[in-house]
Design a protein around this motif. Structure first.
Motif, PDB file in Angstrom:
ATOM      1  N   LEU A  15       7.358  -1.883  -5.556  1.00 25.67           N
ATOM      2  CA  LEU A  15       7.955  -0.494  -5.984  1.00 25.67           C
ATOM      3  C   LEU A  15       9.172  -0.338  -6.748  1.00 25.67           C
ATOM      4  CD1 LEU A  15       6.494   1.728  -2.964  1.00 25.67           C
ATOM      5  CD2 LEU A  15       5.422   1.642  -5.274  1.00 25.67           C
ATOM      6  N   GLU A  16       9.998  -1.049  -6.136  1.00 22.05           N
ATOM      7  CA  GLU A  16      11.584  -1.121  -6.688  1.00 22.05           C
ATOM      8  C   GLU A  16      11.217  -1.734  -8.169  1.00 22.05           C
ATOM      9  OE1 GLU A  16      13.566  -2.873  -3.673  1.00 22.05           O
ATOM     10  OE2 GLU A  16      14.119  -1.322  -2.735  1.00 22.05           O
ATOM     11  N   SER A  17      10.503  -2.811  -8.339  1.00 19.10           N
ATOM     12  CA  SER A  17      10.532  -3.357  -9.551  1.00 19.10           C
ATOM     13  C   SER A  17       9.923  -2.592 -10.648  1.00 19.10           C
ATOM     14  CB  SER A  17       9.947  -4.834  -9.511  1.00 19.10           C
ATOM     15  OG  SER A  17       8.704  -4.668  -9.467  1.00 19.10           O
ATOM     16  N   PRO A  22      10.799   4.134  -3.837  1.00 20.83           N
ATOM     17  CA  PRO A  22      10.038   3.690  -3.012  1.00 20.83           C
ATOM     18  C   PRO A  22       9.500   4.684  -1.978  1.00 20.83           C
ATOM     19  CG  PRO A  22      11.465   2.301  -3.360  1.00 20.83           C
ATOM     20  CD  PRO A  22      12.104   3.245  -4.215  1.00 20.83           C
ATOM     21  N   GLN A  23      10.484   5.489  -1.598  1.00 22.98           N
ATOM     22  CA  GLN A  23      10.060   6.354  -0.376  1.00 22.98           C
ATOM     23  C   GLN A  23       8.893   7.610  -0.900  1.00 22.98           C
ATOM     24  OE1 GLN A  23      12.773   6.265  -2.161  1.00 22.98           O
ATOM     25  NE2 GLN A  23      13.598   8.290  -2.574  1.00 22.98           N
ATOM     26  N   ASP A  24       8.928   7.815  -2.545  1.00 23.07           N
ATOM     27  CA  ASP A  24       7.656   8.543  -2.540  1.00 23.07           C
ATOM     28  C   ASP A  24       6.484   8.043  -2.449  1.00 23.07           C
ATOM     29  OD1 ASP A  24       9.862  10.175  -3.298  1.00 23.07           O
ATOM     30  OD2 ASP A  24       9.633  10.267  -5.470  1.00 23.07           O
ATOM     31  N   TYR A  25       6.338   6.678  -2.506  1.00 22.63           N
ATOM     32  CA  TYR A  25       4.899   6.102  -2.596  1.00 22.63           C
ATOM     33  C   TYR A  25       4.503   5.286  -1.306  1.00 22.63           C
ATOM     34  CZ  TYR A  25       5.240   7.531  -7.573  1.00 22.63           C
ATOM     35  OH  TYR A  25       5.520   8.098  -8.725  1.00 22.63           O
ATOM     36  N   ALA A  67       3.249  -8.715  -3.846  1.00 22.10           N
ATOM     37  CA  ALA A  67       3.395  -8.717  -2.756  1.00 22.10           C
ATOM     38  C   ALA A  67       3.544  -9.598  -1.846  1.00 22.10           C
ATOM     39  CB  ALA A  67       2.611  -7.440  -2.032  1.00 22.10           C
ATOM     40  N   ARG A  68       2.639 -10.852  -2.200  1.00 22.94           N
ATOM     41  CA  ARG A  68       2.777 -12.080  -1.337  1.00 22.94           C
ATOM     42  C   ARG A  68       2.220 -11.862  -0.113  1.00 22.94           C
ATOM     43  NH1 ARG A  68       5.242 -16.165  -3.675  1.00 22.94           N
ATOM     44  NH2 ARG A  68       6.392 -15.765  -5.439  1.00 22.94           N
TER      45      ARG A  68
END
Ligand code: ARG
Length: 655
Positions: A15-17, A22-25, A67-68
């Motif tokens: 999400l950061e990339s 990120p907290q929204d998703y 995400a690996r």
């Protein structure tokens, strides 16, 4: 291990990339609704499509690559418009269960960010006996404290007793005018209760008489308003017709409410007038309401006699309350009632005035706040302080003493305006950094949908409520005993009935969304296969029976862990459920909702019961499978035990 937290962790950098907050998703990663599709679901691709400017399936594809998840999942699928379905790898699942199995905490990690949380709950007004209205605050607050502590937060529980209010004016007045010295000597608690009820009755009588006229006038006015509307008649226009009907409905509802108030006032009047002795007393003490206020004011001003009597009464009043807490297994770190703050109140008012936050208005001192019709009163024109003043002093004290991150107030929703104003004032006063939260709850209703009362219309005493719950639980137990394999020794039945009865009562409350009212029912709360603590306790006890019959000591098997195997789909389902205990506890603290834990325990119990019925343990096909199933039984049962324990509910080995 917290699977959900682990999965979310993997998607965080993704999400950061993508350059989104990120907290929204991150909350869109959840346990799967339908187990057919997998164990967990990632649903943010659709929501991200617009922000990122790519088709959701493409985003999903990229996300799972980045995400690996190889070591966590053995199946990752994109479905429909861009849902990602994840299935946890069986080997990982088996390992995680093994780790939980040997861990007292059942694999639940402690929080990485420990907060200091003050929890203000129970907080009854002490001169009156505790009643059904006190149960919610007491059990919800206690459960939140237990969960927060278990997760590693620093918790301070504080019982903010109402030990300084008008109710003491009432017993002071009662003691001075009506006491029976001998009755007081032989049972002070009982006698103070009697005095309180007597004064209350006379005081209510006079209040009702004063109010009745006004209420009747209002009722009449409404009657006329309705008649006028009816006379004008229904409008022809469709929209106006609807408005007209709504308005009539509104008026009728108000009229009903008034009628109820009138009926209740009349009842109070009749109760006294039907008894010549009482009526005589009421006439002799016509100024009782004023006099009670004066007794309270004298106490607050430090009057020697009243203060000495207050000191004498308080331990008696507390005796009864403590008995209830003992029965409920509820305790507090500190008990700092309103009286503790009384000599700090003037300083609070002065400080607020110095800062220009509080101003005189009509002789009183008020804090005016944006967004509220009425200001918050902190000192009356006669110099008396208010509930709000004490609460401000309390915040100051708590912050100075514990420097908390959060203060929770587990209090009836009807006090929401008080807390809204209190928090707004505190923020302006310099406490904006503390997360102050009103953990509001609804009313306990009887099966008729009205506030829960005894048949005679009185509030239900908490002690009687507990007695009755235990009695009903005993009946359920005796019923079960009729076809039980091994009987319960007679000397244990009362203790078990107490764990089951009190547990049922607590669970009935905790299992409800706290924001709503809930309907109280002794029968429902003790249902053997219902949404009850009894259901979980029952299964727990039966599983202990398996161990007894197999002459296996669960402690011993815990020291030689065997691999967990998943031969039947229910074993895997149960495994996932057990591991979700950790996630559930995190969820409970998001909005301070113990019902999420109650729901979880219910689901766990349902799955466990299915497993118990469909997956034979003693007759398992192989030794390996048998060992795994014994472990599964022990682990699931302990999860029930710890989970119920966090709700303040016990388990028994036999039912
Ligand atoms: N004693 C109050 C009552 O019975 C509840 C107190 C709640 N706590 C507080 N800090 N205001 O209504």
């Amino acid at each position: 291990m917290n699977l959900l937290a682990n999965i979310r962790q993997r998607f965080l950098p993704v999400l950061e990339s993508l350059g989104v907050p990120p907290q929204d998703y991150i909350g869109m990663i959840r346990p799967a609704q339908d187990k057919k599709f997998g164990d967990y679901q990632v649903n943010f691709a659709m929501a991200l499509a617009k922000a990122v400017g790519k088709p959701p399936r493409e985003i999903a594809q990229q996300a799972i690559q980045a995400a690996r998840l190889d070591d966590l999942c053995d199946r990752v699928e994109i479905a429909g418009p861009g849902f990602i379905n994840l299935r946890i790898d069986d080997r990982l699942l088996s390992r995680a269960l093994g780790a939980a199995f040997t861990d007292e905490r059942l694999g639940v990690p402690r929080t990485v960010r420990a907060l200091t949380i003050v929890i203000d709950y129970s907080s009854p007004n002490v001169a009156k006996p505790m009643h059904v209205g006190h149960i919610r605050s007491t059990v919800i607050g206690d459960a939140l404290a237990r969960v927060a502590r278990f997760l590693g937060h620093h918790v301070i529980t504080d019982n903010h007793l109402g030990d300084w209010g008008t109710q003491f004016g009432m017993i002071l007045y009662g003691y001075k005018h009506f006491r029976d010295e001998q009755a007081y000597r032989s049972d002070p608690v009982q006698h103070l209760g009697t005095l309180y009820r007597l004064i209350r009755q006379i005081s209510d009588y006079h209040t009702a008489r004063e109010e009745l006229l006004r209420l009747e006038r209002q009722h009449n006015d409404l009657e006329n308003a309705i008649a006028r509307s009816r006379a004008v008649g229904e409008p022809v226009d469709k929209n106006q017709k609807k408005q007209y009907a709504q308005e009539l409905q509104r008026l009728a509802k108000k009229q009903d409410e008034l009628a109820e108030e009138i009926a209740s006032a009349r009842k109070k009047i009749v109760a006294v007038e039907a008894d010549p002795h009482l009526l005589g007393l009421a006439r002799q003490h016509a100024q009782i309401n004023q006099a009670v206020l004066e007794e309270t004011a004298k106490l607050h001003a430090g009057d020697g006699t009243n203060l000495a009597l207050w000191r004498e009464f308080l331990p008696h009043c507390m005796g009864d309350i403590e008995k209830i807490y003992r029965r409920l297994d509820v305790s507090f770190d500190v008990v700092l009632g309103e009286s503790f703050y009384h000599d700090q109140l003037q300083a609070v008012v002065d400080d607020l005035r110095d800062r220009g936050l509080a101003v005189p208005s009509d002789g009183a001192i008020c804090v005016f706040l944006d967004g509220f019709d009425a200001p918050m009163l902190i000192q009356k024109s006669d110099g008396a302080f208010l509930y709000a003043t004490t609460d401000l002093a309390t915040i100051k004290y708590r912050v100075a003493t514990w420097n908390p991150d959060v203060i929770l107030y587990v209090v009836d929703h009807r006090q929401h305006e008080h807390f809204d104003k209190l928090f707004a004032t505190a923020a302006r006063w310099g406490y904006a950094g503390v997360d102050l939260r009103h953990i509001a709850f609804g009313t306990v209703l009887g099966e008729d949908g009205r506030p829960f009362k005894t048949r005679s219309g009185d509030t239900v005493g908490l002690a009687e409520l507990l007695d009755e719950a235990e009695r009903k639980a005993k009946a359920v137990l005796l019923d079960l005993q009729r076809d039980a394999r091994d009987g319960i020794a007679a000397d244990r039945i009362d203790r078990i009935a107490s764990v089951v009865g009190i547990g049922a009562l607590k669970f009935a409350d905790l299992s409800q969304n706290r924001s709503s009212d809930y309907t109280f029912s002794y029968d429902k709360m003790l249902e053997l296969k219902g949404f009850t603590a009894t259901y979980s306790q029952y299964l727990y006890a039966r599983v202990q029976g398996i161990f007894r019959r197999a002459q296996l000591d669960p402690e011993a098997i815990r020291s030689q862990v065997q691999p967990f195997v998943f031969a039947h789909p229910l074993e895997r389902e149960l495994a996932i459920m057990i591991l979700q205990f950790s996630e559930t506890l995190d969820e409970v603290l998001v909005d301070y909702r113990p019902n999420l834990l109650a729901q979880y325990l219910f689901q766990l119990t349902q799955t466990f019961f299915k497993f118990y019925v469909q997956c034979p343990v003693l007759e398992a096909e192989t030794k390996e499978l048998q060992a795994s199933r014994f472990q599964m039984c022990d682990l699931a049962a302990r999860t029930i035990k710890v989970g119920l324990g966090l709700l303040g509910i016990g388990v028994v080995d036999q039912m």
